[in-house]
Enzyme design. Structure first.
Site, PDB file in Angstrom:
ATOM      1  N   ARG A  40      36.616  35.364  20.684  1.00  0.00           N
ATOM      2  CA  ARG A  40      38.012  34.298  20.546  1.00  0.00           C
ATOM      3  C   ARG A  40      37.714  33.733  18.918  1.00  0.00           C
ATOM      4  NH1 ARG A  40      38.551  30.915  25.624  1.00  0.00           N
ATOM      5  NH2 ARG A  40      39.139  33.085  27.316  1.00  0.00           N
ATOM      6  N   LYS A 202      39.826  36.437  45.072  1.00  0.00           N
ATOM      7  CA  LYS A 202      41.069  35.645  46.245  1.00  0.00           C
ATOM      8  C   LYS A 202      42.276  36.148  45.941  1.00  0.00           C
ATOM      9  CE  LYS A 202      38.734  31.373  46.326  1.00  0.00           C
ATOM     10  NZ  LYS A 202      39.081  30.193  45.161  1.00  0.00           N
ATOM     11  N   GLY A 355      39.192  37.199  33.084  1.00  0.00           N
ATOM     12  CA  GLY A 355      38.436  37.111  32.101  1.00  0.00           C
ATOM     13  C   GLY A 355      37.423  38.109  32.256  1.00  0.00           C
ATOM     14  N   GLY A 378      44.826  32.851  32.689  1.00  0.00           N
ATOM     15  CA  GLY A 378      45.094  31.927  33.323  1.00  0.00           C
ATOM     16  C   GLY A 378      47.151  31.996  32.781  1.00  0.00           C
TER      17      GLY A 378
HETATM   18  P1  ADP Z   1      39.765  38.126  36.778  1.00  0.00           P
HETATM   19  O1  ADP Z   1      38.805  36.962  35.824  1.00  0.00           O
HETATM   20  O2  ADP Z   1      39.760  39.597  35.702  1.00  0.00           O
HETATM   21  O3  ADP Z   1      40.788  37.621  37.228  1.00  0.00           O
HETATM   22  P2  ADP Z   1      38.591  36.986  39.303  1.00  0.00           P
HETATM   23  O4  ADP Z   1      37.991  36.070  39.007  1.00  0.00           O
HETATM   24  O5  ADP Z   1      39.692  37.378  40.146  1.00  0.00           O
HETATM   25  O6  ADP Z   1      38.611  37.988  38.452  1.00  0.00           O
HETATM   26  O7  ADP Z   1      37.747  37.425  40.018  1.00  0.00           O
HETATM   27  C1  ADP Z   1      36.737  38.614  39.793  1.00  0.00           C
HETATM   28  C2  ADP Z   1      34.936  38.188  40.700  1.00  0.00           C
HETATM   29  O8  ADP Z   1      35.543  38.447  41.615  1.00  0.00           O
HETATM   30  C3  ADP Z   1      33.841  38.270  40.280  1.00  0.00           C
HETATM   31  O9  ADP Z   1      33.097  37.548  39.867  1.00  0.00           O
HETATM   32  C4  ADP Z   1      33.110  39.581  41.305  1.00  0.00           C
HETATM   33  O10 ADP Z   1      32.034  39.538  41.739  1.00  0.00           O
HETATM   34  C5  ADP Z   1      34.500  39.043  43.092  1.00  0.00           C
HETATM   35  N1  ADP Z   1      34.172  40.075  43.822  1.00  0.00           N
HETATM   36  C6  ADP Z   1      34.721  41.700  42.996  1.00  0.00           C
HETATM   37  N2  ADP Z   1      34.576  41.674  44.493  1.00  0.00           N
HETATM   38  C7  ADP Z   1      34.183  41.264  45.025  1.00  0.00           C
HETATM   39  C8  ADP Z   1      33.539  41.564  46.513  1.00  0.00           C
HETATM   40  N3  ADP Z   1      33.603  42.349  47.177  1.00  0.00           N
HETATM   41  N4  ADP Z   1      33.075  41.228  47.413  1.00  0.00           N
HETATM   42  C9  ADP Z   1      32.691  39.426  46.802  1.00  0.00           C
HETATM   43  N5  ADP Z   1      32.905  38.929  45.355  1.00  0.00           N
HETATM   44  C10 ADP Z   1      33.642  39.962  44.861  1.00  0.00           C
HETATM   45 MG    MG Z   2      37.901  35.446  36.648  1.00  0.00          MG
END
Ligand code: ADP
Ligand code: MG
Length: 396
Positions: A40, A202, A355, A378
């Site tokens: 950053r 989620k 992220g 976000g």
């Molecule tokens: P981003 O930051 O790219 O938006 P998220 O924060 O929504 O992504 O999700 C990332 C998290 O999702 C990671 O910590 C990863 O371990 C978890 N994750 C991905 N697939 C699974 C799974 N099958 N079971 C549990 N956790 C998962």
């Molecule tokens: Mg994340």
């Protein structure tokens, strides 16, 4: 003057001898005074340099972490000031108390060899409350407000939306301009087919994103933990995989809406499963969608990688948010890295938001092959959900 949807851009802004307040996102991870990832900081350099070339008297401002009070010295921007000074080769004066007279005294001396950085904006009591007095107090020193903190622009905080209310000239910085152009292109004039790849932990985090993309994209690819809520909605046994039971009907409803619109939705067709999620866990691939009792899915399986990659290859625009598995463990990063490689080798216009997804791409050295990696997790999601970002609206 050139503008971007009614917002003044930076390039042809007259800044000679102007007192400039530049809001940046210098929220870098710091441990024991050491910067762990300076991405950053590096990303902020072009706007800083351009302002200096234009002859501005430059004051930078950023938040850092979530301090409880200004006594929380672990959240001091001092390490950032030091690093900025090294990179730029000029003095970077950290101003401890932005509300004191220090700023006033220092401003006349600033120039091409010396800039100021205000201490962590969240040390200021009025920052998160968007306090009018704080905003006026800061704004009175400045002629120009520049926002280059895309990642903070979804927050109505004083240094994001308050200060610009009381400064006559306001503009968007270089980083944020690129960000807005890229997201805008994707949302408003994407080349088709347009595929959204959504994963991560989620459904509840991403439901707004999925709904907003419903009428924009041609295909959905769903992976990561959220895929199991969708598979459960389809009636597959998902073992002990992580799901949100209260979101199953929502997932079902979303799938119906996707199918009614004649769009494609791909869910995993096989999985990497473990009995217990731990480092060096024994794992295996399932034969199909079905997961046995006692096993949990931690990554997409090899057949799924092939299936997802085929659709990726034919896509002209791709948005990826959320990893395909528990990528933090090397053994379960394969799905995410393979998807990253498939996108990288496709000819699509590709954007990553989020992220964790960005971390996957960087760790696999694929970053250069993407059209854009969004800096504001976000903020980019809120933008894509069609929500106006207060930090951007105030610049109009
Ligand atoms: P981003 O930051 O790219 O938006 P998220 O924060 O929504 O992504 O999700 C990332 C998290 O999702 C990671 O910590 C990863 O371990 C978890 N994750 C991905 N697939 C699974 C799974 N099958 N079971 C549990 N956790 C998962
Ligand atoms: Mg994340």
């Amino acid at each position: 003057m050139s503008t971007l949807n009614g917002i003044q851009t930076f390039e042809d802004l007259e800044l000679s001898q102007k007192k400039v307040f530049m809001r940046l996102d210098l929220n870098v991870p710091i441990e024991d005074g050491q910067i762990k990832d300076e991405l950053r900081i590096q990303a902020a350099i072009p706007s800083i340099q351009l302002a200096l070339e234009k002859g501005a008297k430059l004051v930078l401002c950023s938040h850092l972490g979530r301090p409880k009070s200004s006594e929380d010295s672990q959240f001091s921007l001092m390490p950032v000031a030091i690093r900025l000074s090294e990179i730029l080769g000029i003095d970077v004066n950290l101003i401890d108390d932005s509300e004191s007279d220090a700023l006033n005294l220092l401003l006349p001396q600033l120039g091409e060899k010396s800039i100021a950085l205000l201490e962590n904006a969240r040390f200021l009591a009025g920052e998160k409350k968007n306090d009018v007095n704080l905003s006026k107090q800061l704004a009175k020193h400045f002629d120009v407000f520049i926002n280059d903190a895309f990642g903070a622009s979804h927050r109505a905080h004083a240094t994001v939306v308050g200060v610009p209310n009381y400064v006559s000239t306001k503009a968007v910085g270089l980083l944020m301009e690129k960000e807005l152009r890229m997201l805008d292109k994707m949302v408003h004039s994407p080349e088709r087919p347009f595929t959204a790849i959504v994963g991560g932990s989620k459904v509840s985090d991403k439901i707004g994103l999925l709904e907003n993309l419903l009428d924009k994209v041609d295909n959905f690819i769903i992976g990561g933990a959220m895929a199991y809520t969708f598979l459960a909605a389809e009636g597959f046994s998902i073992g002990s995989s992580r799901i949100e039971s209260d979101k199953i009907s929502l997932a079902k409803d979303l799938m119906d809406r996707i199918k009614v619109r004649d769009k494609k939705i791909l869910l995993p067709v096989d999985h990497i499963v473990v009995e217990k999620l731990e480092e060096n866990a024994t794992y295996q691939a399932t034969q199909n969608e079905i997961i046995s009792e006692g096993w949990m899915a931690v990554d997409i399986g090899p057949k799924t990688i092939i299936k997802f990659s085929e659709l990726i290859k034919t896509s002209k625009t791709i948005f990826w948010n959320g990893p395909m598995g528990v990528y933090e463990m090397e053994a379960f990063a394969k799905g995410s890295i393979s998807i990253g490689k498939a996108i990288a080798s496709s000819e699509s216009f590709s954007i990553i938001g989020g992220g964790d997804s960005a971390a996957v791409v960087r760790s696999a050295n694929l970053a250069d092959s993407f059209s854009h990696i969004s800096t504001g997790g976000g903020a980019s999601l809120e933008f894509l959900q069609g929500e106006p970002l207060p930090g951007i609206e105030v610049l109009r």
